[in-house]
Design a protein around this motif. Structure first.
Motif, PDB file in Angstrom:
ATOM      1  N   SER A   8      14.342   6.490  -4.005  1.00  0.00           N
ATOM      2  CA  SER A   8      15.061   7.582  -4.625  1.00  0.00           C
ATOM      3  C   SER A   8      14.260   8.873  -4.495  1.00  0.00           C
ATOM      4  N   SER A  10      14.720  12.097  -5.056  1.00  0.00           N
ATOM      5  CA  SER A  10      14.590  13.078  -6.144  1.00  0.00           C
ATOM      6  C   SER A  10      13.520  12.667  -7.140  1.00  0.00           C
ATOM      7  N   LEU A  11      13.559  11.398  -7.519  1.00  0.00           N
ATOM      8  CA  LEU A  11      12.589  10.918  -8.499  1.00  0.00           C
ATOM      9  C   LEU A  11      11.175  11.008  -7.928  1.00  0.00           C
ATOM     10  N   THR A  14       9.903  14.540  -8.180  1.00  0.00           N
ATOM     11  CA  THR A  14       9.453  14.929  -9.513  1.00  0.00           C
ATOM     12  C   THR A  14       8.147  14.211  -9.861  1.00  0.00           C
ATOM     13  N   GLU A  15       7.981  12.993  -9.321  1.00  0.00           N
ATOM     14  CA  GLU A  15       6.731  12.263  -9.562  1.00  0.00           C
ATOM     15  C   GLU A  15       5.545  13.042  -8.970  1.00  0.00           C
ATOM     16  N   GLN A  17       5.575  16.220  -8.313  1.00  0.00           N
ATOM     17  CA  GLN A  17       5.477  17.470  -9.084  1.00  0.00           C
ATOM     18  C   GLN A  17       4.629  17.232 -10.340  1.00  0.00           C
ATOM     19  N   ILE A  18       4.906  16.115 -11.018  1.00  0.00           N
ATOM     20  CA  ILE A  18       4.157  15.814 -12.231  1.00  0.00           C
ATOM     21  C   ILE A  18       2.684  15.567 -11.904  1.00  0.00           C
ATOM     22  N   THR A  21       1.125  18.998 -10.885  1.00  0.00           N
ATOM     23  CA  THR A  21       1.078  20.150 -11.801  1.00  0.00           C
ATOM     24  C   THR A  21       0.104  19.875 -12.929  1.00  0.00           C
ATOM     25  N   ARG A  22      -0.356  18.637 -13.021  1.00  0.00           N
ATOM     26  CA  ARG A  22      -1.288  18.332 -14.107  1.00  0.00           C
ATOM     27  C   ARG A  22      -2.657  18.911 -13.801  1.00  0.00           C
ATOM     28  N   GLU A  97       3.428   6.751 -19.269  1.00  0.00           N
ATOM     29  CA  GLU A  97       4.841   6.984 -19.591  1.00  0.00           C
ATOM     30  C   GLU A  97       5.208   6.282 -20.906  1.00  0.00           C
ATOM     31  N   GLN A 100       3.609   8.118 -24.030  1.00  0.00           N
ATOM     32  CA  GLN A 100       4.245   9.361 -24.490  1.00  0.00           C
ATOM     33  C   GLN A 100       5.738   9.187 -24.726  1.00  0.00           C
ATOM     34  N   GLY A 101       6.262   7.974 -24.495  1.00  0.00           N
ATOM     35  CA  GLY A 101       7.653   7.690 -24.851  1.00  0.00           C
ATOM     36  C   GLY A 101       8.666   7.986 -23.754  1.00  0.00           C
ATOM     37  N   THR A 102       8.205   8.596 -22.647  1.00  0.00           N
ATOM     38  CA  THR A 102       9.156   8.947 -21.590  1.00  0.00           C
ATOM     39  C   THR A 102       9.649   7.724 -20.822  1.00  0.00           C
ATOM     40  N   LEU A 106      13.344   7.303 -19.125  1.00  0.00           N
ATOM     41  CA  LEU A 106      13.549   7.057 -17.695  1.00  0.00           C
ATOM     42  C   LEU A 106      14.421   5.819 -17.509  1.00  0.00           C
ATOM     43  N   LYS A 120       6.108   5.110  -8.897  1.00  0.00           N
ATOM     44  CA  LYS A 120       4.810   5.302  -9.560  1.00  0.00           C
ATOM     45  C   LYS A 120       3.672   4.947  -8.609  1.00  0.00           C
TER      46      LYS A 120
END
Lengths: 277, 314
Positions: A8, A10-11, A14-15, A17-18, A21-22, A97, A100-102, A106, A120
């Motif tokens: 996937s 898109s996911l 963003t992975e 990106q995360i 960006t950290r 993940e 922090q509850g995400t 997901l 991941k």
């Protein structure tokens, strides 16, 4: 295509990106870049000439040819520092993940647990590639600034051009990445066991330490070939002409085995787990 | 969407056992499509565990779940894109902006439309009043803003069902009112809303139906009028001649009369004929200062069901 379906796009984006960006990621990459820089400065500033063979392997060559800085730094970083940064990102995968509850959001988006694990894992692989290349590139740059650069004399005595030497550096960084794939899978699995990322990170680091200790004890010789750290330093074979392929091939197979076994364990664990965090 | 079932959520004998004790025990819920369904119970009674099972996050020990006509967990990937949820508080990546967080969550569903992703995120943010904070890092959000972002996440796609676990937690009175208005508005668009709460007043204000849970068990469910009717109606009398009034009451079939001072109180049928009783009392020369029927309130009924320690806010 199975791969595209499993990932996937898109996911995955963003992975990444995360991951990138950290601030933590950039701090670790900066620390990795510091290894060759500190090494080169120490060699350049010390007045003593090292006798050939003194200090870490290749260290005596750094002053003769700056392109050796990256190789030497990699030898220093392999046993502890690189695994340390890798245990941070791979221990964090699922536990972070969850903590922090995400993870629950997901999963109800929904994403399948299998796809999440693949994304991941690829994220941590991207960090490993970034880390290995950062180290080699920083090494080449600082080496070129502080020391003469010219054709490189390999361990086998053959001489290769500067351009060829850059290819060998890229190969070393790639080989290092491959060497870490098993540990990344172990990290992914350990990360499914807890919701406390620091616990998972520590666990992953301990496995690499234990594996290296066992690899140094002759009493455990029977299992040496099966330890995921066993071939870590064999990238030196890339500095021969022709490149010595046998241990590298064994390493690829061994790492693949670890990825399959620990990837399956991670899936088995996450698929059957109640997400209560 | 399978249309056979009139229920947006249906569970049959749903049970979840943790370490030998039942967190949820033989729960059979029926949430009608189009309803605003309040799921009421004290903290720790098994509401969140139930919600986790509904969403396929936790596996049921026994029993069946149907969500929008789909079996859970088997068909969760078909059902869940139509379900927005807020589960045990919002959760986000603190180092990403509110908007980037929504984009991340939306990208997790590989069937969600990439072309409309950004506009959907923006309109969800607008709907919860976070447009001005969209680019701010979620870690810097206040508790109330996080709660709103959680709601925005639940509204990212067109939904048939919203499962909201304590959606007004952490909000100030103004925010609470806004969220309740938002829920009413969403309900008017035909979305079924399943709302868990420990606040009775919240359920009474926004819900058409409710279920009451305590210690893992379902105690009652139905429309609010049905539930109210479950409570007791009482007749309350203030008279000058208590013994004679008791005789009249006994003849009218009213027993178990409780006496306190000059006041008599007794449980009666919902359709009790108060004027007839008044006439009978007057006929027996009993001086009546006051006579009235006490209609059952939800609060009385819920306290009756759940007993002590129930967090009723009035």
């Amino acid at each position: 295509m199975l791969f595209a379906k499993a990932v996937s796009l898109s996911l995955m984006l963003t992975e990444l990106q995360i991951m990138f960006t950290r601030r933590r990621t950039w701090a670790m990459l900066a620390a990795i870049a510091m290894i060759p820089i500190v090494l080169a400065l120490a060699v350049a500033l010390s007045s003593e000439r090292l006798a050939p063979g003194e200090g870490p392997p290749f260290l005596d060559r750094v002053t003769q040819n700056g392109l050796f800085t990256g190789f030497t730094a990699m030898l220093l970083a392999m046993p502890l520092f690189l695994p340390l940064t890798i245990s941070v990102v791979s221990g964090d995968t699922i536990a972070g993940e969850a903590g922090q509850g995400t993870l629950r959001y997901l999963l109800i988006a929904p994403v399948s647990r299998f796809r999440l694990l693949v994304v991941k894992y690829l994220g941590t692989l991207a960090f490993t590639i970034a880390g290995a290349f950062t180290l080699m590139i920083a090494g080449a740059l600082i080496g070129a600034i502080l020391f003469p650069v010219g054709p490189v004399t390999l361990l086998s005595g053959d001489v290769i051009s500067v351009g060829e030497a850059f290819w060998r550096m890229a190969l070393v960084a790639s080989y290092t990445t491959v060497s870490m794939t098993g540990m990344l899978a172990i990290g992914l699995f350990i990360s499914t066991l807890t919701t406390i990322p620091v616990g998972a990170m520590t666990g992953v680091l301990i496995t690499s330490g234990v594996s290296q200790i066992l690899d140094n004890l002759p009493q455990f010789e029977a299992i040496h070939d099966w330890l995921f750290t066993h071939y870590w330093l064999d990238f030196a074979d890339i500095l021969r002409q022709p490149i010595e392929l046998s241990s590298m091939g064994s390493n690829v197979l061994l790492q693949l085995g670890y990825v399959v076994v620990f990837g399956s364990l991670a899936y088995g664990r996450l698929a059957s787990k109640d997400i209560l965090s | 969407m399978p249309t056979g079932s009139p229920w947006a959520i249906e569970t049959r004998d749903l049970t979840k056992t943790f370490a030998g004790h039942d967190a949820v025990s033989e729960l059979s819920l029926q949430v009608p499509r189009g309803s605003v369904f309040g799921f009421l119970g004290p903290n720790g009674c098994g509401k969140t565990t139930t919600i986790r099972m509904l969403l396929g996050l936790a596996e049921a020990t026994a029993g069946e779940i149907t969500l929008l006509g789909y079996q859970i967990p088997k068909e969760r990937e078909i059902a869940l894109p139509r379900v927005g949820a807020l589960v045990e508080g919002p959760a986000f990546y603190p180092y990403l902006s509110g908007r980037a967080n929504l984009l991340r969550m939306d990208s997790a569903d590989r069937h969600s439309d990439v072309a409309t992703r950004k506009s959907r995120a923006d309109s969800a943010l607008e709907r919860v009043g976070l447009t001005n904070a969209a680019e701010k890092k979620a870690g810097q959000y206040s508790l109330g803003m996080k709660q709103r972002l959680g709601l925005a996440n639940a509204l990212l796609k067109p939904r048939d069902l919203l499962i909201l676990d304590e959606p007004t937690n952490g909000l100030d009175p103004q925010g609470t009112r806004e969220v309740r208005n938002l829920i009413r508005q969403l309900a008017s668009e035909g979305i079924t809303i399943f709302l868990s709460s420990h606040l009775l007043v919240e359920i009474e204000q926004v819900c058409s139906h409710a279920a009451v849970m305590n210690a893992g068990k379902l105690l009652a469910q139905g429309s609010l009028p049905q539930l109210r009717a479950q409570g007791a109606t009482r007749v309350v009398l203030q008279v000058d001649d208590i013994p004679r009034a008791r005789e009249v009451l006994a003849r009218a079939g009213v027993v178990d009369v409780v006496e306190s001072g000059a006041t008599l109180r007794a449980e009666v049928p919902h359709d009790f004929d108060t004027p007839a009783l008044t006439a009978a009392l007057v006929g027996k020369k009993v001086g009546v200062t006051e006579i009235r029927l006490e209609r059952p309130s939800l609060e009385d009924y819920f306290v009756e069901l759940t007993g002590e320690g129930f967090d009723v806010v009035r």
